[in-house]
Design an enzyme around this catalytic site. Structure first.
Site: not given
Ligand code: XLS
Ligand code: NI
Ligand code: NI
Length: 433
Positions: A99, A102, A230, A266, A269, A294, A305, A307, A337
């Site tokens: 992003h 980042d 996404e 993802e 998600h 992702d 979430d 991750d 991700d």
């Molecule tokens: C957040 C998302 C984010 C996207 C990119 O939950 O996964 O990381 O992949 O903005």
């Molecule tokens: Ni993501």
């Molecule tokens: Ni995410």
């Protein structure tokens, strides 16, 4: 060279018998599967935000990681990039994703943000020119700054829509300049907290307009990558508009964009939406909008979430099975991700998390390829639908209610249920893992 990863060697494939934690056991980048190397199949990517911008904070406590590049100055942003490229090299990951927020210091206004971004993009260009690393996708962070608290494209204030549009333009320009293969739109705050203050119809129209503008601009500048949405059902907002693949497809159809935009799916998600990862991938494949993934996993007990890095080979196998059935990635890839747990403080944790994730993905892809190659699962599935390939099946599909009722009467149709054979199929899948 920075000294952040000092003493950590380049990670190599050593195979299953290796005892070395700093090696791949399954991921041999040069191994050929279906005529392509694993490197070409998997197209691994490191997520800049989780690996280099996340500070270890959670809702109950702040920073736990101590990184020499934390801060909001240009020199620190460059140090962060130096370390990032060292990590890409140690892992030999072909791609990364970022992003804008980042990679650049946060400015006080749009022009400062843009200037900072451009300076960093030049810095990235120089690094990419002398390394093997490419950009899988770029994206705009339209959710962290407080100006986006009520949404970006779906904000009630047109000035926030404008700020967002202008920011997306800079990020699409940056992605294009770095030769990015995709541009991602995750609607971080495109949703609502309460319907009491929300005009859903209007917000949906605004989101559609923004997406049309993005697609128009992509064509205008000749960006050849894919535009990807996404999906995510909630978090941070209570209800996110891009709920899941099916919802996104309906939205794309509504705005005539189903041939212009694909999805970045993802794992976590999908689970939050009450689906499995393979459900989302399979639907996207059937609809022709499977773009990229992702890869991560959520904690199945927490409902957040989280991750985390992936580590479940049977699940990953079913995911790559869908990717392979779709003919593999085109512009997409496997973006991790995923972030370290907040107690994983050390530089080596950053490396080993990716080593394990790359290995389980390689194991999953190879299992999926064996399963596809063997063809048993597909044959059993085809058998279940075989009736539709007969003349009678086609007559039914092409008939109408009247012709079908005469047929049922004349042929004395009286269907006998057949086993779905679920357990047999589950046993079969386990044979390939
Ligand atoms: C957040 C998302 C984010 C996207 C990119 O939950 O996964 O990381 O992949 O903005
Ligand atoms: Ni993501
Ligand atoms: Ni995410």
């Amino acid at each position: 060279m920075t000294d952040f990863f000092k003493d950590i060697p380049q990670i190599k494939y050593e195979g299953l018998q290796s005892d070395n934690d700093f090696s791949f056991r399954h991921y041999d980048p040069d191994e050929i599967v279906f005529g392509k190397t694993l490197r070409e199949h998997l197209r691994f990517s490191v997520a800049y935000w989780h690996s280099f911008a996340y500070d270890g904070g959670d809702p109950f406590g702040g920073q736990t990681f101590d990184r020499p590049w934390f801060g909001n100055e240009m020199d620190l942003a460059k140090l962060k990039a130096d370390v990032a490229f060292e990590m890409f090299n140690i892992l030999d990951t072909p791609f990364f994703c970022f992003h804008d927020a980042d990679i650049r210091p946060e400015g006080n206004n749009f022009s400062e943000n843009t200037r900072n971004l451009e300076e960093m993009i030049d810095y990235f260009s120089e690094k990419m020119a002398v390394t093997n690393t490419k950009l899988l996708w770029g994206t705009a962070n339209l959710f962290s700054n407080r100006r986006y608290m009520s949404g970006a494209a779906t904000n009630p204030d047109p000035d926030v829509f404008a700020f967002s549009a202008a920011t997306i333009k800079t990020c699409l320009d940056a992605t294009h300049k770095l030769g990015g293969q995709n541009y991602v739109l995750w609607g971080g705050r495109e949703g609502y907290e309460t319907l009491l203050n929300t005009d859903m119809g209007r917000e949906r129209e605004q989101a559609g307009r923004m997406l049309q503008m993005v697609v128009d601009y992509k064509h205008k500048i000749g960006f050849e990558g894919s535009i990807l949405i996404e999906p995510k059902p909630q978090e941070p907002t209570k209800h996110q508009y891009d709920y899941d693949v099916a919802t996104v497809y309906g939205f794309l159809k509504d705005f005539d964009l189903e041939n212009e935009v694909k999805v970045n799916i993802e794992q976590g998600h999908a689970i939050l939406a009450g689906h499995s990862f393979e459900h989302e991938l399979s639907l996207a494949r059937e609809l022709g909008i499977l773009g990229s993934i992702d890869m991560n996993r959520n904690d199945y007990q927490s409902g957040w979430d989280t991750d985390q890095f992936p580590n479940n080979v049977p699940e990953i196998t079913l995911a790559y099975y869908e990717v392979l059935k779709a003919g593999g990635f085109k512009t997409g890839g496997t973006n991790f991700d995923a972030k370290l747990r907040r107690q994983s403080l050390d530089p080596e944790d950053l490396i080993l998390s990716h080593v394990g994730a790359m290995d389980v993905c390689a194991a999953g892809l190879k299992s999926a390829a064996r399963m596809l190659d063997d063809g048993k699962l597909e044959a059993l599935r085809d058998q279940r639908y075989a009736g539709w390939n007969t003349k009678s099946g086609q007559d039914i599909l092409n008939g109408d209610l009247e012709s079908i009722s005469s047929k049922v009467l004349n042929d004395d149709i009286n269907p006998e249920p057949k086993s779905g054979r679920q357990e047999r199929l589950e046993n079969l899948v386990n044979k390939y893992i």
